[in-house]
Design a protein around this motif. Structure first.
Motif, PDB file in Angstrom:
ATOM      1  N   GLN A 182       0.898  -1.358   0.044  1.00  0.00           N
ATOM      2  CA  GLN A 182      -0.021   0.045  -0.197  1.00  0.00           C
ATOM      3  C   GLN A 182       0.666   1.294   0.024  1.00  0.00           C
ATOM      4  O   GLN A 182       0.232   2.406  -0.619  1.00  0.00           O
ATOM      5  CB  GLN A 182      -0.852  -0.135   1.188  1.00  0.00           C
ATOM      6  N   GLY A 183       2.082   1.246   0.144  1.00  0.00           N
ATOM      7  CA  GLY A 183       2.897   2.324   0.262  1.00  0.00           C
ATOM      8  C   GLY A 183       3.962   2.248   1.604  1.00  0.00           C
ATOM      9  O   GLY A 183       3.793   1.182   2.391  1.00  0.00           O
ATOM     10  N   GLU A 198       1.784   9.261   3.883  1.00  0.00           N
ATOM     11  CA  GLU A 198       0.915   9.668   2.482  1.00  0.00           C
ATOM     12  C   GLU A 198       1.904  10.539   1.420  1.00  0.00           C
ATOM     13  O   GLU A 198       1.700  10.338   0.376  1.00  0.00           O
ATOM     14  CB  GLU A 198      -0.341  10.628   2.915  1.00  0.00           C
ATOM     15  N   SER A 199       3.143  10.897   1.996  1.00  0.00           N
ATOM     16  CA  SER A 199       3.894  11.825   1.026  1.00  0.00           C
ATOM     17  C   SER A 199       4.902  11.113   0.455  1.00  0.00           C
ATOM     18  O   SER A 199       5.846  11.638  -0.368  1.00  0.00           O
ATOM     19  CB  SER A 199       4.372  12.920   2.064  1.00  0.00           C
ATOM     20  N   ALA A 200       5.021   9.795   0.865  1.00  0.00           N
ATOM     21  CA  ALA A 200       6.115   8.898   0.276  1.00  0.00           C
ATOM     22  C   ALA A 200       5.543   8.277  -0.877  1.00  0.00           C
ATOM     23  O   ALA A 200       4.482   7.781  -0.878  1.00  0.00           O
ATOM     24  CB  ALA A 200       6.580   7.897   1.283  1.00  0.00           C
ATOM     25  N   ASP A 230       8.119  11.522   6.768  1.00  0.00           N
ATOM     26  CA  ASP A 230       6.816  12.180   6.355  1.00  0.00           C
ATOM     27  C   ASP A 230       7.228  13.308   5.818  1.00  0.00           C
ATOM     28  O   ASP A 230       6.158  14.199   5.602  1.00  0.00           O
ATOM     29  CB  ASP A 230       5.877  12.122   7.491  1.00  0.00           C
ATOM     30  N   GLY A 231       8.386  13.632   5.465  1.00  0.00           N
ATOM     31  CA  GLY A 231       8.842  15.025   4.608  1.00  0.00           C
ATOM     32  C   GLY A 231       8.725  14.704   3.263  1.00  0.00           C
ATOM     33  O   GLY A 231       8.157  13.686   2.747  1.00  0.00           O
ATOM     34  N   GLY A 232       9.424  15.632   2.419  1.00  0.00           N
ATOM     35  CA  GLY A 232       9.125  15.731   1.160  1.00  0.00           C
ATOM     36  C   GLY A 232      10.366  14.484   0.540  1.00  0.00           C
ATOM     37  O   GLY A 232      11.350  14.601   1.012  1.00  0.00           O
ATOM     38  N   TRP A 233       9.783  13.651  -0.369  1.00  0.00           N
ATOM     39  CA  TRP A 233      10.862  12.620  -1.233  1.00  0.00           C
ATOM     40  C   TRP A 233      11.135  13.105  -2.295  1.00  0.00           C
ATOM     41  O   TRP A 233      10.173  13.622  -3.306  1.00  0.00           O
ATOM     42  CB  TRP A 233       9.991  11.092  -1.185  1.00  0.00           C
TER      43      TRP A 233
END
Length: 278
Positions: A182-183, A198-200, A230-233
């Protein structure tokens, strides 16, 4: 066991490697001119900076553009560096070796030359291992359990979530990230529960460096890096071929394996080059 399609991808590749060549591809044992078949794990020895690759046909030391098999031929399904010359692994015995079909947790304190069985022989086939905060974390593919141990002998089940790979935070033994169908997921309770990040992107392998940098690779070979789970990838390079393993040593040094080739990046995953001289 856990039936995630992500994990199945790696198992299919391993099965194809066996079908392509069911003999020792190097034709000999320790020190033989190596030909690496399906790489399951990568680690950097902090003592001398050498890169090690645990493979279907043994453990290899990579330095100065060449590779040397340092241990007897067996299938190192899980491999991690615990300290200078200190390695932990799991997997299966090699052709002609006795014992159960899975070796449990094994340990080397001499750079991989010799190994001792510590626990769970015949009970665990670790496909992912990590040693951090004086603990061993292992994903037992036989049961789908995520296990931890503080003495390498007794084990505690912390989760049976369907994960394919995981990494432990450098600052907190209870913070983990794990890849799933799912992620990417994150845990703050030692792996007991996970929540989707959610951000990854959806990742196949993930690794977390001592300096806090994260790296991951998608099932189709796109490398991403981040400063926080959970930061920007940030999308980096794309590997050529099926990704097999990933390790980040620092924000600048990233190692990956694809199609039997070990690759290194010194620019944070923007570009990769083969470690072995062609």
């Amino acid at each position: 066991m856990a039936g995630a399609l992500i994990l199945a991808t790696g198992l299919v590749v391993a099965a194809l490697a066996i079908l392509r060549n069911d003999e020792d591809p190097a034709g000999a044992g320790v020190g033989a001119a190596p030909e690496m078949e399906h790489i399951h794990g990568i680690g950097v020895d902090p003592g001398d900076g050498a890169v090690y690759a645990g493979t279907h046909y043994g453990l290899f030391r990579i330095a100065d553009g060449s590779a040397t098999r340092v241990a007897e031929v067996q299938d190192y399904m899980g491999f991690t560096v615990a300290g200078p010359g200190h390695f932990l692994a799991g997997g299966h015995p090699g052709q002609g070796q006795g014992g159960p079909s899975s070796v449990g947790l094994i340990e080397s304190t001499d750079g991989g030359e010799t190994w001792e069985t510590l626990s769970l022989s015949g009970e665990a086939d670790f496909h992912a291992l990590e040693y951090r905060h004086d603990r061993v974390y292992g994903l037992n593919s036989m049961t789908g359990q995520l296990l931890t141990s503080t003495d390498k002998q007794s084990w505690e089940e912390v989760s049976s979530a369907e994960i394919a790979d995981f990494a432990v935070g450098p600052d907190d033994p209870d913070v983990l990230v794990a890849t799933t169908q799912q992620g990417l997921t994150r845990s703050t309770d030692g792996g007991a529960t996970f929540a989707i990040v959610e951000s990854a992107p959806v990742l196949l392998f993930v690794s977390w460096a001592d300096d806090g940098a994260l790296a991951g690779v998608t099932p189709d070979g796109v490398v991403y890096t981040a400063e926080e789970p959970d930061g920007g990838w940030t999308e980096r390079a794309r590997l050529e071929g099926q990704p097999e393993a990933l390790a980040i040593d620092s924000a600048t040094e990233v190692y990956a394996a694809a199609n039997g080739t070990v690759l290194a990046s010194t620019d944070g995953g923007a570009t990769f080059s083969p470690l072995l001289d062609q």
